[in-house]
Design a protein around this motif. Structure first.
Motif, short mmCIF file in Angstrom:
data_model
loop_
_atom_site.label_atom_id
_atom_site.label_comp_id
_atom_site.label_asym_id
_atom_site.label_seq_id
_atom_site.Cartn_x
_atom_site.Cartn_y
_atom_site.Cartn_z
N VAL A 73 0.86 -1.18 0.00
CA VAL A 73 0.00 0.00 0.00
C VAL A 73 0.91 1.24 0.00
N PRO A 74 1.14 1.80 -1.21
CA PRO A 74 2.11 2.89 -1.31
C PRO A 74 1.73 4.11 -0.45
N GLY A 75 0.46 4.35 -0.25
CA GLY A 75 0.05 5.53 0.51
C GLY A 75 -0.04 5.30 2.01
N ALA A 76 0.50 4.18 2.49
CA ALA A 76 0.40 3.87 3.92
C ALA A 76 0.92 5.03 4.76
N GLU A 77 0.15 5.38 5.78
CA GLU A 77 0.53 6.54 6.59
C GLU A 77 1.06 6.13 7.95
N SER A 78 1.83 7.04 8.50
CA SER A 78 2.41 6.77 9.81
C SER A 78 1.38 7.08 10.90
N ILE A 79 1.33 6.24 11.90
CA ILE A 79 0.41 6.45 13.02
C ILE A 79 1.18 7.18 14.12
N GLN A 80 0.62 8.32 14.58
CA GLN A 80 1.37 9.13 15.54
C GLN A 80 1.52 8.46 16.89
N GLN A 81 0.42 7.90 17.34
CA GLN A 81 0.45 7.34 18.68
C GLN A 81 -0.41 6.08 18.76
N LEU A 82 0.09 5.09 19.47
CA LEU A 82 -0.61 3.82 19.61
C LEU A 82 -0.53 3.37 21.06
N SER A 83 -1.53 2.62 21.49
CA SER A 83 -1.44 2.08 22.84
C SER A 83 -0.71 0.74 22.80
#
Ligand code: ASP
Ligand code: MG
Length: 296
Positions: free
Chosen positions: A241-251
């Motif tokens: 998935v070329p447009g995969a985005e970074s997740i800022q915060q995760l539990s």
């Protein structure tokens, strides 16, 4: 006396791919010495574990000359050493010795026949032992006291070679002893441990993350940084998935779920030792270090 907070910085193979990336990683560590106590955990240089696996699983005749893969791996590591440090640094013979050991293990048909999996894990251990030595030597070359620490001396496991289970209590104590007695910055080999018979074991592919989690937990680290080659934890695998985005915060729960479902971000066990602790886990991109990455 107030002690500085411990920051564990773990560099994966993709963060150690080139001499420039190794230098960048060491600079990050060096910058951290002002007000924190950095502890480093390293993987093998990118691709090295794959090559060692191919060597272990390949057919080789018992000839007098070393298999070409060994010659090539040795050359690569010594070249990195000479580029980053210098050919007459006192640690260079130690790096050379690791490849002599690799050649000796590879040829040790008795060891191989007696316990193929123990033999294989000792062979695989060379990758992390070599990268830790290069990294520590670079820091000391810059007059920053540092020592390579081979984790078979303090990560204790059962004998399930290739995916060894860690004895958490013993390991915790041994890490505390090994690292507090260390003068200078410890540069710890990821991925490896040893069983009760002192045979080297490995923790499973990508196991260096887990080593870093164990170290951060034992040292009550303020922060664990996992340096990789993507902008933190992504919404999908960027390969597909070329447009995969970074997740800022995760539990912690999210990340366990994600890695249990095969998200190729961090080793599923990494953060288990850090659950219910105050350690902040940050996943950062060596190829884009200004990106904030993901905070867990
Ligand atoms: N070098 C080992 C591997 O490639 C461990 C790691 O990278 O975490 O699986
Ligand atoms: Mg690796």
């Amino acid at each position: 006396m107030k002690t500085s907070p411990t920051h564990v910085l773990k560099f994966g193979g993709s963060s150690l791919q080139t001499t420039d990336l190794i230098r960048q990683a060491a600079e990050l560590v060096s910058a951290r010495t002002n007000n924190t106590r950095p502890v480093v955990v390293v993987s093998a240089i990118d691709g090295v574990t794959d090559q060692l696996i191919a060597l272990a699983d390949g057919n080789f005749e018992n000839t007098d000359s070393p298999p070409p893969q060994i010659t090539q791996l040795k050359q690569q590591h010594l070249e990195y050493f000479d580029t980053l440090i210098s050919a007459d640094h006192p640690n260079r013979p130690l790096l050379n010795d690791l490849f002599t050991e690799l050649e000796a293990i590879t040829k040790d048909q008795i060891f191989r026949k007696n316990n193929r999996y123990a033999w294989r894990d000792q062979l695989l251990s060379i990758g992390e032992r070599a990268s830790a030595l290069i990294f520590a030597s670079l820091l000391s070359h810059w007059d920053i006291p540092a020592h390579a620490r081979e984790a078979q001396h303090f990560i204790k496991t059962d004998s399930s070679f290739g995916r060894a289970q860690v004895d958490l209590d013993t390991t915790r104590n041994l890490i505390q002893q090994a690292v507090s007695s260390a003068d200078g910055i410890p540069v710890i080999t990821g991925f490896i441990g040893s069983n009760d018979d002192k045979q080297i074991t490995t923790l499973g592919r990508s196991g260096s993350d887990y080593t870093a989690g164990l170290v951060a937990s034992a040292l009550d680290a303020e922060r664990l940084e996992i340096w990789t080659d993507v902008n933190g934890v992504l919404t999908a695998d960027p390969k597909w998935v070329p447009g995969a985005e970074s997740i800022q915060q995760l539990s912690f729960a999210d990340i366990s779920e994600l890695s249990a479902h095969g998200a190729n971000v961090i080793h599923p066990q990494t953060i288990r030792p850090l659950q219910n602790t105050d350690t902040a886990v940050v996943v950062k991109n060596s190829h884009n270090p200004v990106h904030p990455g993901t905070l867990i």
